[in-house]
Design a protein around this motif. Structure first.
Motif, PDB file in Angstrom:
ATOM      1  N   LEU A  78       0.869  -1.169   0.000  1.00  0.00           N
ATOM      2  CA  LEU A  78       0.000   0.000   0.000  1.00  0.00           C
ATOM      3  C   LEU A  78       0.908   1.222   0.000  1.00  0.00           C
ATOM      4  N   GLU A  79       0.825   2.008  -1.066  1.00  0.00           N
ATOM      5  CA  GLU A  79       1.598   3.247  -1.182  1.00  0.00           C
ATOM      6  C   GLU A  79       0.727   4.394  -0.704  1.00  0.00           C
ATOM      7  N   ARG A  80       1.254   5.163   0.240  1.00  0.00           N
ATOM      8  CA  ARG A  80       0.500   6.279   0.817  1.00  0.00           C
ATOM      9  C   ARG A  80       1.301   7.562   0.614  1.00  0.00           C
ATOM     10  N   THR A  81       0.692   8.516  -0.067  1.00  0.00           N
ATOM     11  CA  THR A  81       1.338   9.791  -0.343  1.00  0.00           C
ATOM     12  C   THR A  81       0.681  10.862   0.515  1.00  0.00           C
ATOM     13  N   TYR A  82       1.517  11.624   1.241  1.00  0.00           N
ATOM     14  CA  TYR A  82       1.009  12.642   2.164  1.00  0.00           C
ATOM     15  C   TYR A  82       1.582  14.012   1.823  1.00  0.00           C
ATOM     16  N   ALA A  87      -2.336  26.567   5.987  1.00  0.00           N
ATOM     17  CA  ALA A  87      -3.510  26.976   5.222  1.00  0.00           C
ATOM     18  C   ALA A  87      -3.223  28.160   4.310  1.00  0.00           C
ATOM     19  N   ASP A  88      -2.260  29.033   4.700  1.00  0.00           N
ATOM     20  CA  ASP A  88      -1.975  30.218   3.883  1.00  0.00           C
ATOM     21  C   ASP A  88      -0.718  30.069   3.029  1.00  0.00           C
ATOM     22  N   ASP A  89      -0.250  28.834   2.850  1.00  0.00           N
ATOM     23  CA  ASP A  89       0.970  28.588   2.071  1.00  0.00           C
ATOM     24  C   ASP A  89       0.690  27.466   1.072  1.00  0.00           C
ATOM     25  N   PRO A  90       0.918  27.692  -0.214  1.00  0.00           N
ATOM     26  CA  PRO A  90       0.630  26.636  -1.191  1.00  0.00           C
ATOM     27  C   PRO A  90       1.630  25.484  -1.171  1.00  0.00           C
ATOM     28  N   ALA A  91       2.790  25.672  -0.512  1.00  0.00           N
ATOM     29  CA  ALA A  91       3.833  24.637  -0.521  1.00  0.00           C
ATOM     30  C   ALA A  91       3.720  23.744   0.706  1.00  0.00           C
ATOM     31  N   PRO A  92       3.785  22.434   0.527  1.00  0.00           N
ATOM     32  CA  PRO A  92       3.764  21.533   1.684  1.00  0.00           C
ATOM     33  C   PRO A  92       5.083  21.587   2.447  1.00  0.00           C
ATOM     34  N   PHE A  93       5.053  21.110   3.688  1.00  0.00           N
ATOM     35  CA  PHE A  93       6.270  21.049   4.500  1.00  0.00           C
ATOM     36  C   PHE A  93       7.256  20.035   3.938  1.00  0.00           C
ATOM     37  N   SER A  94       6.741  18.976   3.342  1.00  0.00           N
ATOM     38  CA  SER A  94       7.591  17.919   2.805  1.00  0.00           C
ATOM     39  C   SER A  94       6.772  17.092   1.828  1.00  0.00           C
ATOM     40  N   LEU A  95       7.470  16.231   1.093  1.00  0.00           N
ATOM     41  CA  LEU A  95       6.830  15.293   0.176  1.00  0.00           C
ATOM     42  C   LEU A  95       7.060  13.899   0.763  1.00  0.00           C
ATOM     43  N   VAL A  96       6.005  13.253   1.200  1.00  0.00           N
ATOM     44  CA  VAL A  96       6.130  11.976   1.911  1.00  0.00           C
ATOM     45  C   VAL A  96       5.441  10.869   1.121  1.00  0.00           C
ATOM     46  N   THR A  97       6.162   9.777   0.916  1.00  0.00           N
ATOM     47  CA  THR A  97       5.588   8.564   0.337  1.00  0.00           C
ATOM     48  C   THR A  97       5.946   7.413   1.257  1.00  0.00           C
ATOM     49  N   SER A  98       4.928   6.727   1.762  1.00  0.00           N
ATOM     50  CA  SER A  98       5.102   5.649   2.739  1.00  0.00           C
ATOM     51  C   SER A  98       4.605   4.340   2.141  1.00  0.00           C
ATOM     52  N   TYR A  99       5.312   3.251   2.465  1.00  0.00           N
ATOM     53  CA  TYR A  99       4.935   1.929   1.973  1.00  0.00           C
ATOM     54  C   TYR A  99       4.769   0.968   3.140  1.00  0.00           C
ATOM     55  N   VAL A 100       3.671   0.225   3.125  1.00  0.00           N
ATOM     56  CA  VAL A 100       3.434  -0.850   4.085  1.00  0.00           C
ATOM     57  C   VAL A 100       2.966  -2.075   3.308  1.00  0.00           C
ATOM     58  N   LEU A 101       3.161  -3.251   3.876  1.00  0.00           N
ATOM     59  CA  LEU A 101       2.705  -4.474   3.219  1.00  0.00           C
ATOM     60  C   LEU A 101       1.179  -4.483   3.159  1.00  0.00           C
ATOM     61  N   TYR A 102       0.657  -4.658   1.961  1.00  0.00           N
ATOM     62  CA  TYR A 102      -0.791  -4.587   1.762  1.00  0.00           C
ATOM     63  C   TYR A 102      -1.525  -5.631   2.601  1.00  0.00           C
ATOM     64  N   ARG A 175      11.106  -7.381  11.924  1.00  0.00           N
ATOM     65  CA  ARG A 175      10.748  -7.248  10.512  1.00  0.00           C
ATOM     66  C   ARG A 175      10.432  -5.786  10.188  1.00  0.00           C
ATOM     67  N   VAL A 176      10.683  -5.415   8.946  1.00  0.00           N
ATOM     68  CA  VAL A 176      10.361  -4.062   8.487  1.00  0.00           C
ATOM     69  C   VAL A 176       8.852  -3.950   8.307  1.00  0.00           C
ATOM     70  N   VAL A 177       8.260  -2.906   8.895  1.00  0.00           N
ATOM     71  CA  VAL A 177       6.805  -2.735   8.823  1.00  0.00           C
ATOM     72  C   VAL A 177       6.394  -1.467   8.079  1.00  0.00           C
ATOM     73  N   ASP A 178       7.341  -0.564   7.825  1.00  0.00           N
ATOM     74  CA  ASP A 178       7.032   0.660   7.083  1.00  0.00           C
ATOM     75  C   ASP A 178       8.322   1.227   6.529  1.00  0.00           C
ATOM     76  N   VAL A 179       8.272   1.646   5.262  1.00  0.00           N
ATOM     77  CA  VAL A 179       9.391   2.360   4.645  1.00  0.00           C
ATOM     78  C   VAL A 179       8.824   3.655   4.079  1.00  0.00           C
ATOM     79  N   SER A 180       9.415   4.773   4.489  1.00  0.00           N
ATOM     80  CA  SER A 180       8.946   6.073   4.021  1.00  0.00           C
ATOM     81  C   SER A 180      10.080   6.838   3.358  1.00  0.00           C
TER      82      SER A 180
END
Length: 200
Positions: A78-82, A87-102, A175-180
């Motif tokens: 499961l790929e999760r993008t955050y 609210a007053d800034d169009p730019a996010p703090f970071s670009l996050v993509t997280s992976y967990v076993l589906y 075991r690895v449970v999340d890679v971001s």
């Protein structure tokens, strides 16, 4: 008025103590978990100051992620993008993509539903709902110029640098449970590492 690329932006201070803070909250009642999250912890902002976006999709593990999770290439993830921003800034703090076993998170169907985000208690609580306790978090940092897409999304001025953070969470069974993968704008991110030493 929204903030432009050259105007001061809210800084985020990312302290490695945040992982214990998240774990301590993973088993707390929902109102406690819902009161504040990791971004509020890092920025000092309140939930109403933030705009949060999450997108989920099922994907097949490429070689590097299959190796990290110790599973065959092509295993369902499961790929999760955050994206979280002021609210007053169009730019996010970071670009996050997280992976967990589906198959791991599918034991709780709510964990497959992006509309449930932001999840009170974050990933550690999500994993707790399927019987996983996080034992440790490994973070590896490198830096480079941003790609054109990253520069555009983060609203970075020319000559900027981004910090690449690869965060790997391990369960108590090792075991690895999340890679971001996290892309942080270096011009407004401070990284703080505190190492506590046991007394003799």
């Amino acid at each position: 008025m929204s903030k432009e690329a050259g105007s001061p932006r809210t800084r985020a201070v990312r302290d490695n103590g945040r992982h214990q803070w998240e774990k301590d909250r993973a088993r707390r009642p929902r109102p406690t978990r819902a009161g504040t999250g990791a971004t509020e912890h890092d920025t000092g902002l309140a939930p109403h100051d933030l705009v949060f976006l999450a997108r989920y999709r099922r994907t097949d593990a490429p070689e590097d992620l299959a190796d990290a999770f110790g599973v065959p290439e092509g295993t369902a993830l499961l790929e999760r993008t955050y994206r979280t921003r002021c609210a007053d800034d169009p730019a996010p703090f970071s670009l996050v993509t997280s992976y967990v076993l589906y198959d791991l998170v599918a034991a709780n169907p709510d964990l497959l539903d992006e509309s449930k985000e932001p999840w009170p208690g974050g990933t550690q609580h999500q994993l707790h709902t399927v019987g996983v306790e996080v034992d440790r978090v490994e973070e590896r940092l490198t830096a480079r110029p941003p790609t054109p897409e990253e520069a555009r999304e983060l609203r970075l001025p020319p000559g900027s640098t981004v910090i690449l953070l690869r965060k790997t969470s391990y369960g108590i069974d090792d075991r690895v449970v999340d890679v971001s993968h996290v892309v942080l704008p270096a011009d407004r991110t401070e990284l703080v590492f505190t190492t506590r030493l046991e007394r003799w």
